[in-house]
Scaffold this active site. Structure first.
Site, PDB file in Angstrom:
ATOM      1  N   HIS A  22     -54.679  -7.029 -60.309  1.00  0.00           N
ATOM      2  CA  HIS A  22     -54.125  -5.772 -59.302  1.00  0.00           C
ATOM      3  C   HIS A  22     -53.118  -6.366 -58.056  1.00  0.00           C
ATOM      4  CE1 HIS A  22     -57.039  -6.803 -55.339  1.00  0.00           C
ATOM      5  NE2 HIS A  22     -56.364  -8.016 -55.898  1.00  0.00           N
ATOM      6  N   CYS A  31     -46.854  -4.584 -49.526  1.00  0.00           N
ATOM      7  CA  CYS A  31     -47.565  -4.733 -50.820  1.00  0.00           C
ATOM      8  C   CYS A  31     -47.421  -6.501 -51.691  1.00  0.00           C
ATOM      9  CB  CYS A  31     -46.743  -3.451 -51.215  1.00  0.00           C
ATOM     10  SG  CYS A  31     -47.009  -3.230 -53.042  1.00  0.00           S
ATOM     11  N   HIS A  75     -60.742  -7.365 -67.847  1.00  0.00           N
ATOM     12  CA  HIS A  75     -59.329  -7.975 -68.781  1.00  0.00           C
ATOM     13  C   HIS A  75     -59.008  -6.806 -68.271  1.00  0.00           C
ATOM     14  CE1 HIS A  75     -61.726 -11.497 -70.632  1.00  0.00           C
ATOM     15  NE2 HIS A  75     -61.550 -11.598 -69.373  1.00  0.00           N
ATOM     16  N   GLU A 154     -64.271 -11.568 -54.919  1.00  0.00           N
ATOM     17  CA  GLU A 154     -63.132 -11.417 -55.371  1.00  0.00           C
ATOM     18  C   GLU A 154     -62.308 -13.213 -55.437  1.00  0.00           C
ATOM     19  OE1 GLU A 154     -59.867  -9.688 -53.737  1.00  0.00           O
ATOM     20  OE2 GLU A 154     -59.245 -10.575 -51.855  1.00  0.00           O
TER      21      GLU A 154
HETATM   22 ZN   LIG Z   1     -56.464  -9.827 -54.723  1.00  0.00          ZN
END
Ligand SMILES: [Zn+2]
Length: 167
Positions: A22, A31, A75, A154
């Site tokens: 991501h 970004c 994935h 994460e």
């Molecule tokens: Zn990340």
């Protein structure tokens, strides 16, 4: 019988993970570049005891549903469909991604998960998984549940928790 307090049951398992790519956008024009995480989900459901089974919700069923929800995005490249800055265009076998109007990536469609979120932060992933779990629990005929709490990690020690009270 005296009234009982409420119960919470939690599930976190080695297989409640999704290894996905991501990038997120920040306020202003910043970004991130594309990168990946081994995300891990942990879910807690709260509610009344089912008086026939003496549990809040069947662990086996909860694990099965959560595994499927994680597998759905495992994935894959996670892309936001509701971003003001990231434009995701699906064109048959490929998905084109622009950021702030500039072309950035082209991915094979089969490698992408197009998600109804404004940004693929752990917060938004936690909310999305909660919404999906809630729909599955409704389908499974779950009753008496009062809240769902979803944690998505994460990185070690870096996670977001989303909690929703159920009517
Ligand atoms: Zn990340």
């Amino acid at each position: 019988m005296q009234p009982r307090g409420e119960f919470r049951v939690s599930v976190t398992k080695d297989y409640l993970v999704f290894a996905s790519a991501h990038f997120i956008t920040f306020a202003g024009h910043r970004c991130e570049g594309l990168h990946g995480h081994n995300y891990r989900a942990r879910v807690t459901v709260e509610g009344a005891l089912n008086q026939e089974s003496w549990f809040v919700f069947d662990f086996v069923e909860l694990k099965r549903i959560m595994k499927r929800l994680c597998d759905e995005i495992d994935h894959l490249v996670l892309l936001p469909l509701e971003s003001d800055r990231v434009e995701v265009r699906e064109d048959g076998a490929s998905v084109s991604v622009s950021v702030d109007g500039k072309p950035r990536y082209v991915f094979p469609t089969r490698d992408c998960a197009l998600l109804p979120v404004p940004n693929t932060t752990v917060e938004m992933l936690a909310e999305l998984l909660t919404d999906r779990l809630r729909a599955e629990l409704d389908k499974a005929g779950a009753r008496g549940l009062t809240a769902i709490e979803m944690e998505v990690e994460e990185n070690f020690g870096q996670s977001a928790v989303y909690r929703v009270a159920l009517a």
